[in-house]
Write an enzyme that holds these catalytic residues in place. Sequence first.
Site, PDB file in Angstrom:
ATOM      1  N   ASN A  99     -23.785 -32.798  26.348  1.00  0.00           N
ATOM      2  CA  ASN A  99     -22.605 -33.643  26.134  1.00  0.00           C
ATOM      3  C   ASN A  99     -21.689 -33.461  27.330  1.00  0.00           C
ATOM      4  O   ASN A  99     -21.555 -32.340  27.821  1.00  0.00           O
ATOM      5  CB  ASN A  99     -21.823 -33.198  24.892  1.00  0.00           C
ATOM      6  CG  ASN A  99     -22.491 -33.624  23.618  1.00  0.00           C
ATOM      7  OD1 ASN A  99     -23.485 -34.333  23.638  1.00  0.00           O
ATOM      8  ND2 ASN A  99     -21.944 -33.170  22.500  1.00  0.00           N
ATOM      9  N   LYS A 488      -6.837 -51.364  14.256  1.00  0.00           N
ATOM     10  CA  LYS A 488      -7.780 -51.128  13.152  1.00  0.00           C
ATOM     11  C   LYS A 488      -8.631 -52.359  12.909  1.00  0.00           C
ATOM     12  O   LYS A 488      -9.840 -52.269  12.742  1.00  0.00           O
ATOM     13  CB  LYS A 488      -6.964 -50.777  11.903  1.00  0.00           C
ATOM     14  CG  LYS A 488      -7.392 -49.705  11.018  1.00  0.00           C
ATOM     15  CD  LYS A 488      -7.389 -48.271  11.456  1.00  0.00           C
ATOM     16  CE  LYS A 488      -7.631 -47.928  12.868  1.00  0.00           C
ATOM     17  NZ  LYS A 488      -7.203 -46.645  13.332  1.00  0.00           N
TER      18      LYS A 488
HETATM   19  C1  F6R Z   1      -8.879 -45.511  16.426  1.00  0.00           C
HETATM   20  C2  F6R Z   1      -9.316 -44.194  16.853  1.00  0.00           C
HETATM   21  C3  F6R Z   1      -9.067 -43.793  18.257  1.00  0.00           C
HETATM   22  C4  F6R Z   1      -8.541 -42.346  18.305  1.00  0.00           C
HETATM   23  C5  F6R Z   1      -8.400 -41.876  19.751  1.00  0.00           C
HETATM   24  C6  F6R Z   1      -7.807 -40.494  19.855  1.00  0.00           C
HETATM   25  O1  F6R Z   1      -9.151 -45.711  15.091  1.00  0.00           O
HETATM   26  O2  F6R Z   1      -9.883 -43.450  16.108  1.00  0.00           O
HETATM   27  O3  F6R Z   1      -8.184 -44.655  18.887  1.00  0.00           O
HETATM   28  O4  F6R Z   1      -7.324 -42.279  17.639  1.00  0.00           O
HETATM   29  O5  F6R Z   1      -9.663 -41.881  20.358  1.00  0.00           O
HETATM   30  O6  F6R Z   1      -8.594 -39.552  19.209  1.00  0.00           O
HETATM   31  P1  F6R Z   1      -8.049 -38.125  18.876  1.00  0.00           P
HETATM   32  O7  F6R Z   1      -6.969 -38.275  17.882  1.00  0.00           O
HETATM   33  O8  F6R Z   1      -9.228 -37.382  18.324  1.00  0.00           O
HETATM   34  O9  F6R Z   1      -7.536 -37.528  20.160  1.00  0.00           O
END
Ligand code: F6R
Length: 608
Positions: A99, A488
């Site tokens: 990854n 969304k």
């Molecule tokens: C939208 C979504 C993404 C995340 C973004 C940040 O539904 O899930 O826009 O909010 O990739 O992700 P995190 O919060 O994990 O840093």
Amino acid sequence: MCGIVGYIGEREAQNILVAELKRLEYRGYDSAGIVTLSDSATPTLLRTKGKVAALEELVGQHKTSDTVGIGHTRWATHGEPSKRNAHPHHVGEIYLVHNGIIENYQDLKTMLSGHEYEFKSDTDSEVLAALIDYLRRDSPDLLTAVTGALKMVVGAYGIAVLDTTNPEEIIVARQGSPLIIGVGDGETYIASDASALVGYTNQVVYLHDGEIGRCTRSGLELQTIESQKLDVKIEMLDMDMQAIQKQGFDHFLAKEIYEQPTSLAATLAGRVLPDQKYARLGGLNMSDDELRHVKHIIIVGCGTAYFAGVQASYFIEQLTDDVTISVEIASELRYRAFNVPEHSVAMIVSQSGETADTLACLNELKRRGVKCLGVVNAVGSTIARAVDGGVYLHVGAEISVASTKAFTSQVAALTIFGIMLANAKGTNPQFIDEFVQELAILPSEIQKVLDKQGAEIPSIARAYADYNHALYIGRDTLYPIAMEGALKLKEVSYIHAEAYAAGELKHGPIALIDDHFFEVCYIQDNWLYEKSQSNLIEMNTRGAHAIVITDTTKKVPGETVIRISTKLSHLTPLLFNVVSQLLAYHVAVKRGHDVDQPRNLAKSVTVE
Ligand code: F6R
């Protein structure tokens, strides 16, 4: 973003690897593969384009009783989704899953091509496998070869490596991409995400950047990239099966939308104290005196986490008098020549705690001496470990790629930070009390929306599911909700959706309105009601197909009016957001999409 698994023990590895991969599929799902080694070190490599279900079918046709193996589910970065580009990559004696991104892979590829290596895939990962194979020729063991290779690599990685000459070990390493080792009884598990380990073991070791491990049946040996031995620190994994199952819902997205009363209650527990008219976050490591000195807040996040920051900034501005706030998109901030005002504190918002851009901003802000506080869900994640203090959301695993329950709790946690600032500074006691009382009842108010609008949205969604465009508009505290609502809808339904501050309509976007669009308008009864209503009328006179989401009992001129009934005032936008979540979900289901794993997306963006 991509999932890694591994197993070495006494049981059949194929079954365990596939079961673990299914749990990680939300991390990436355009191709998948596993390789296992028999006791006599014969490899069985199975790879396929598409989802883990296709891999499972392949495994059914090529069953082995091998007890060691590694696997991967991919979200393509270098190279299109295909069997050829799927992991594990095989070069010489080496099988590797990776990854992250090897930034200098072109240089390494040129060097290795000079040593007669030929490449079958378009990936940077295969180059790393070749480099390890090359160094393996002159190394006493795989660990030494991997260590040597990683010293030559620039980039980010979580890797698991098998050597066909030795089926007794898997070498793992991490730099910027998470890896967790599960320690069982006579067996050791590898995963890039804790959810893969639930039910197998609750004893885990989180690898840190720069660490390399040797996994055997009897456990894990750990060292640094400089070959310095490290103690293995075993932690308890606090996640149960319920968290990773749909529990009767058709999709994780629906489960997580409906979970919000309980997930939010978990965020608020012990933090919101309505009797004391106060709310606090325990882990910030900030005294009242330090809070009093805060003059500027930098909120950083991506996507939904960014919108949560924007939403909360409106609330924090209402609560405080002398604090300015800038909310920053992490991928923008990281390359900007931004100035940090004096007495700044940064709030780093990330559900996964692994988002590469957000992490880069955190590192830069720390380098500049800014105190960084995390608003994170995933326990033990990179951002949670790197911040100076912070708060866990406690919303449980968020499996749906589209983030819902995390948003609500991110806004709540950031708002509590605003309450703490206002309290320390002695400003707006009336507002503090109002926000605290509203936070305390927010879970039950969300439940009311889920009960009522949960029943009425499916038929509304059916009526709007065939449109190709949507315009979301809201004013002031409803503008961030409009942005999050549009995000969304677009990510799960693939309907083109844009959000505008309602006051901006006349400055351009109103030109868009025609029969191909529907509009979602948020109107709050006690807040800029007339102005929002005027914007709606302006749109209606141009033939809008408006869905109005409102808490008013007054007559509203919308094609469809969704009325919620609530005791809230400041936090009503969060209820409107639940309606948007339901709308996006049901529209996507009606359009027949894979709502949990939308096309082109993956959970947790650990590459730039
Ligand atoms: C939208 C979504 C993404 C995340 C973004 C940040 O539904 O899930 O826009 O909010 O990739 O992700 P995190 O919060 O994990 O840093």
